[in-house]
Design a protein around this motif. Sequence first.
Motif, PDB file in Angstrom:
ATOM      1  N   GLU A 151       2.823 -10.297  -8.914  1.00 17.34           N
ATOM      2  CA  GLU A 151       1.928 -11.171  -7.946  1.00 17.34           C
ATOM      3  C   GLU A 151       2.420 -12.666  -7.712  1.00 17.34           C
ATOM      4  OE1 GLU A 151      -2.903 -12.513  -8.146  1.00 17.34           O
ATOM      5  OE2 GLU A 151      -1.550 -12.382  -9.814  1.00 17.34           O
ATOM      6  N   LYS A 152       3.057 -13.198  -8.525  1.00 13.65           N
ATOM      7  CA  LYS A 152       3.983 -14.396  -8.672  1.00 13.65           C
ATOM      8  C   LYS A 152       5.188 -14.139  -8.246  1.00 13.65           C
ATOM      9  CE  LYS A 152       1.103 -16.789 -12.094  1.00 13.65           C
ATOM     10  NZ  LYS A 152       0.388 -17.820 -11.073  1.00 13.65           N
ATOM     11  N   PRO A 153       5.519 -15.317  -7.381  1.00 10.54           N
ATOM     12  CA  PRO A 153       7.045 -15.200  -6.777  1.00 10.54           C
ATOM     13  C   PRO A 153       7.890 -15.305  -7.725  1.00 10.54           C
ATOM     14  CG  PRO A 153       5.878 -17.109  -6.293  1.00 10.54           C
ATOM     15  CD  PRO A 153       4.764 -16.390  -6.722  1.00 10.54           C
ATOM     16  N   VAL A 154       9.103 -14.632  -7.896  1.00 11.04           N
ATOM     17  CA  VAL A 154      10.374 -14.606  -8.670  1.00 11.04           C
ATOM     18  C   VAL A 154      11.434 -15.592  -8.009  1.00 11.04           C
ATOM     19  CG1 VAL A 154       9.879 -12.574  -9.517  1.00 11.04           C
ATOM     20  CG2 VAL A 154      11.337 -12.735  -7.581  1.00 11.04           C
ATOM     21  N   ALA A 155      11.277 -15.981  -6.748  1.00 11.68           N
ATOM     22  CA  ALA A 155      11.829 -16.980  -6.023  1.00 11.68           C
ATOM     23  C   ALA A 155      11.155 -17.621  -4.888  1.00 11.68           C
ATOM     24  CB  ALA A 155      13.261 -16.434  -5.275  1.00 11.68           C
ATOM     25  N   LEU A 199       0.767  -1.152   0.296  1.00  9.66           N
ATOM     26  CA  LEU A 199       0.102  -0.025  -0.090  1.00  9.66           C
ATOM     27  C   LEU A 199       0.733   1.265   0.026  1.00  9.66           C
ATOM     28  CD1 LEU A 199      -2.223  -1.002   3.005  1.00  9.66           C
ATOM     29  CD2 LEU A 199      -2.751  -1.622   0.642  1.00  9.66           C
ATOM     30  N   ASP A 200       0.201   2.355  -0.445  1.00  6.16           N
ATOM     31  CA  ASP A 200       0.850   3.759  -0.039  1.00  6.16           C
ATOM     32  C   ASP A 200       0.660   4.161   1.041  1.00  6.16           C
ATOM     33  OD1 ASP A 200      -1.710   5.036  -0.198  1.00  6.16           O
ATOM     34  OD2 ASP A 200      -1.340   5.961  -2.490  1.00  6.16           O
ATOM     35  N   PRO A 201       1.038   5.283   1.722  1.00  6.55           N
ATOM     36  CA  PRO A 201       0.908   5.447   3.148  1.00  6.55           C
ATOM     37  C   PRO A 201      -0.682   5.942   3.446  1.00  6.55           C
ATOM     38  CG  PRO A 201       2.809   6.496   2.329  1.00  6.55           C
ATOM     39  CD  PRO A 201       2.157   5.997   1.064  1.00  6.55           C
ATOM     40  N   ASP A 202      -1.577   6.281   2.318  1.00  9.38           N
ATOM     41  CA  ASP A 202      -2.971   6.519   2.300  1.00  9.38           C
ATOM     42  C   ASP A 202      -3.665   5.453   2.267  1.00  9.38           C
ATOM     43  OD1 ASP A 202      -2.534   9.256   2.580  1.00  9.38           O
ATOM     44  OD2 ASP A 202      -2.428   9.578   0.455  1.00  9.38           O
ATOM     45  N   GLY A 203      -2.996   4.168   2.154  1.00  4.94           N
ATOM     46  CA  GLY A 203      -3.942   2.847   2.068  1.00  4.94           C
ATOM     47  C   GLY A 203      -4.286   2.377   0.949  1.00  4.94           C
ATOM     48  N   THR A 204      -3.977   3.250  -0.316  1.00  5.50           N
ATOM     49  CA  THR A 204      -4.263   2.734  -1.645  1.00  5.50           C
ATOM     50  C   THR A 204      -3.349   1.629  -2.061  1.00  5.50           C
ATOM     51  OG1 THR A 204      -4.765   5.020  -2.128  1.00  5.50           O
ATOM     52  CG2 THR A 204      -4.429   3.499  -4.097  1.00  5.50           C
ATOM     53  N   GLU A 205      -4.086   0.546  -2.467  1.00  2.94           N
ATOM     54  CA  GLU A 205      -3.254  -0.623  -2.883  1.00  2.94           C
ATOM     55  C   GLU A 205      -2.580  -0.353  -4.128  1.00  2.94           C
ATOM     56  OE1 GLU A 205      -4.324  -5.021  -4.422  1.00  2.94           O
ATOM     57  OE2 GLU A 205      -5.243  -4.620  -2.629  1.00  2.94           O
ATOM     58  N   LEU A 206      -1.056  -0.869  -4.004  1.00  2.00           N
ATOM     59  CA  LEU A 206      -0.109  -0.642  -5.110  1.00  2.00           C
ATOM     60  C   LEU A 206      -0.319  -2.126  -5.894  1.00  2.00           C
ATOM     61  CD1 LEU A 206       2.553   1.298  -3.526  1.00  2.00           C
ATOM     62  CD2 LEU A 206       0.644   2.370  -4.772  1.00  2.00           C
ATOM     63  N   TRP A 207       0.111  -3.195  -5.175  1.00  2.00           N
ATOM     64  CA  TRP A 207      -0.153  -4.548  -5.892  1.00  2.00           C
ATOM     65  C   TRP A 207      -0.307  -5.363  -4.512  1.00  2.00           C
ATOM     66  CZ3 TRP A 207       4.083  -7.668  -4.498  1.00  2.00           C
ATOM     67  CH2 TRP A 207       5.294  -7.183  -4.279  1.00  2.00           C
ATOM     68  N   ARG A 208      -0.554  -6.740  -4.802  1.00  2.00           N
ATOM     69  CA  ARG A 208      -0.830  -7.735  -3.876  1.00  2.00           C
ATOM     70  C   ARG A 208      -0.037  -9.083  -4.435  1.00  2.00           C
ATOM     71  NH1 ARG A 208      -6.989  -9.106  -3.398  1.00  2.00           N
ATOM     72  NH2 ARG A 208      -7.113  -6.771  -3.234  1.00  2.00           N
ATOM     73  N   THR A 209       0.348  -9.738  -3.730  1.00  8.72           N
ATOM     74  CA  THR A 209       1.033 -11.171  -3.979  1.00  8.72           C
ATOM     75  C   THR A 209      -0.356 -12.145  -4.462  1.00  8.72           C
ATOM     76  OG1 THR A 209       1.028 -11.902  -1.556  1.00  8.72           O
ATOM     77  CG2 THR A 209       2.915 -10.727  -2.441  1.00  8.72           C
ATOM     78  N   GLU A 210      -0.172 -13.049  -4.897  1.00  5.00           N
ATOM     79  CA  GLU A 210      -1.045 -14.332  -5.105  1.00  5.00           C
ATOM     80  C   GLU A 210      -1.030 -15.056  -3.670  1.00  5.00           C
ATOM     81  OE1 GLU A 210       0.382 -17.132  -7.895  1.00  5.00           O
ATOM     82  OE2 GLU A 210       2.076 -18.162  -6.623  1.00  5.00           O
ATOM     83  N   PRO A 211      -2.358 -15.685  -3.347  1.00  6.78           N
ATOM     84  CA  PRO A 211      -2.448 -16.553  -2.376  1.00  6.78           C
ATOM     85  C   PRO A 211      -1.518 -17.345  -1.887  1.00  6.78           C
ATOM     86  CG  PRO A 211      -4.629 -16.178  -3.503  1.00  6.78           C
ATOM     87  CD  PRO A 211      -3.572 -15.904  -4.619  1.00  6.78           C
ATOM     88  N   ALA A 212      -0.942 -17.356  -0.578  1.00  3.73           N
ATOM     89  CA  ALA A 212      -0.215 -18.422  -0.317  1.00  3.73           C
ATOM     90  C   ALA A 212      -0.980 -19.548   0.246  1.00  3.73           C
ATOM     91  CB  ALA A 212       0.683 -17.843   0.890  1.00  3.73           C
ATOM     92  N   ALA A 213       0.024 -20.844   0.655  1.00  2.00           N
ATOM     93  CA  ALA A 213      -0.878 -22.120   0.984  1.00  2.00           C
ATOM     94  C   ALA A 213      -1.736 -21.811   2.527  1.00  2.00           C
ATOM     95  CB  ALA A 213       0.084 -23.078   1.140  1.00  2.00           C
ATOM     96  N   SER A 214      -1.238 -20.822   3.196  1.00  2.00           N
ATOM     97  CA  SER A 214      -1.915 -20.637   4.376  1.00  2.00           C
ATOM     98  C   SER A 214      -1.735 -19.015   4.664  1.00  2.00           C
ATOM     99  CB  SER A 214      -1.337 -21.356   5.506  1.00  2.00           C
ATOM    100  OG  SER A 214      -0.287 -21.110   5.937  1.00  2.00           O
ATOM    101  N   THR A 215      -2.001 -18.710   6.047  1.00  2.00           N
ATOM    102  CA  THR A 215      -2.152 -17.394   6.519  1.00  2.00           C
ATOM    103  C   THR A 215      -0.456 -16.948   6.054  1.00  2.00           C
ATOM    104  OG1 THR A 215      -4.183 -17.578   7.768  1.00  2.00           O
ATOM    105  CG2 THR A 215      -2.493 -15.745   8.203  1.00  2.00           C
ATOM    106  N   ARG A 241      13.312  -3.445  -2.910  1.00  2.00           N
ATOM    107  CA  ARG A 241      13.047  -3.793  -4.204  1.00  2.00           C
ATOM    108  C   ARG A 241      12.305  -5.053  -4.179  1.00  2.00           C
ATOM    109  NH1 ARG A 241      18.187  -1.804  -4.668  1.00  2.00           N
ATOM    110  NH2 ARG A 241      19.013  -3.738  -4.908  1.00  2.00           N
ATOM    111  N   ARG A 242      12.615  -6.057  -2.825  1.00  2.63           N
ATOM    112  CA  ARG A 242      12.014  -7.362  -3.221  1.00  2.63           C
ATOM    113  C   ARG A 242      11.415  -7.714  -1.749  1.00  2.63           C
ATOM    114  NH1 ARG A 242      14.980 -12.830  -5.219  1.00  2.63           N
ATOM    115  NH2 ARG A 242      14.686 -11.393  -7.234  1.00  2.63           N
ATOM    116  N   LEU A 243      10.481  -8.234  -1.651  1.00  2.20           N
ATOM    117  CA  LEU A 243       9.425  -8.674  -0.533  1.00  2.20           C
ATOM    118  C   LEU A 243       9.486 -10.061  -0.357  1.00  2.20           C
ATOM    119  CD1 LEU A 243       7.479  -7.643   1.575  1.00  2.20           C
ATOM    120  CD2 LEU A 243       5.600  -8.026   0.122  1.00  2.20           C
ATOM    121  N   ALA A 244       9.985 -10.612   0.967  1.00  2.00           N
ATOM    122  CA  ALA A 244       9.873 -11.979   1.129  1.00  2.00           C
ATOM    123  C   ALA A 244       8.567 -12.152   2.105  1.00  2.00           C
ATOM    124  CB  ALA A 244      11.100 -12.169   2.053  1.00  2.00           C
TER     125      ALA A 244
END
Length: 341
Positions: free
Chosen positions: A164-168, A119-135, A146-149
């Motif tokens: 959305e899809k993982p690169v690693a 999100l940006d600081p105002d709460g606007t969604e910039l992008w999201r990951t695809e669903p994982a197997a669990s929470t 530059r990369r989110l684990a």
Amino acid sequence: MSTAVESPLVWQISVDDAPVAISARGDLIAVAGAEGTVKVFDAAMGAEIGALELPGGALKVALSLDAQHLVATGPMGYALWRRTDGRTRVRESGTWSATAAWADGERVAVATGRRAHVLDPDGTELWRTEPAASTVSDLAWMRQGRRLAVAAYGAVRCHERHTEKPVATYPYVGSHLALAVAPTGRWICSGNQDASIHIWRARDGGELTMSGYPEKVSRLAFDETGFWLAAVGAPDVTVWDFSGRGPEGTPPRSLRCHETVTALAWRPGAAGHLASGGADGTVALWHATTGRPQARLRPARELDGTGTAVAALAWAGSHLLAVAWRDGRVRMYGVPSRTAL
């Protein structure tokens, strides 16, 4: 040898909600309570700067790197706060939001159910990951934002911006409770329900598991250099050496002061100073990287020692240590800058 002489008490306040988390950035600290009350204070004086309420309770709180924004997460959603005017935006998603992490002052990743939302600081969604197997249980930014684990059952997955899809993908069959990424970006570590730490070398996925802990490993933290990893698997804090080729074949240092460790925080800088808190209410300060591997270290100093369990610790710069106890006490201590704590 430890000493009972206390560091100077800078200020003390009480909050009306049982603290569960602290964040410190710039000149602010934020304290989140179990019932969802989040308060922001001036780090130097303890004056209240702002507050918000998160319906359903709070789990974590995180100030942005520039101390201009805050995000709080909880069982039913998350909330964003802006320093300039105190504006709060609450998102009651109805899904478990375990944690959040700021990449910079403009982007924050929030764990929301089985996804991470950026999100940006105002709460606007910039992008999201695809669903994982669990929470999603934990997440961390790498490569200077530059990369989110993202950690969830069965794997840690890494996403580049707007992917959305993982690169690693770094697989591990088990439940991840904590995630730590070395500031160098070289190592990814998870603390697990099965009483182990699993380590991946980020560049090629090389793996190592350190097992044998008496309890689940619920807390992990790299120091600022990325050469030292502190882990809690009760009753000791173990400190692993990640310099050179990493910890394989090398035993950790052990730090024992609390019967049950409830909080952990490295002091900023390269001195190897660590603060730990326990269920007995004690805060211990350590020269955590001294001695040889397999050494059992004693605290350099202990603070307090009575009362309810320590809920959270955070360093407000290199000279101030914020401590919250579950009875609502919040204290700020001044810690000497010299080598002796």
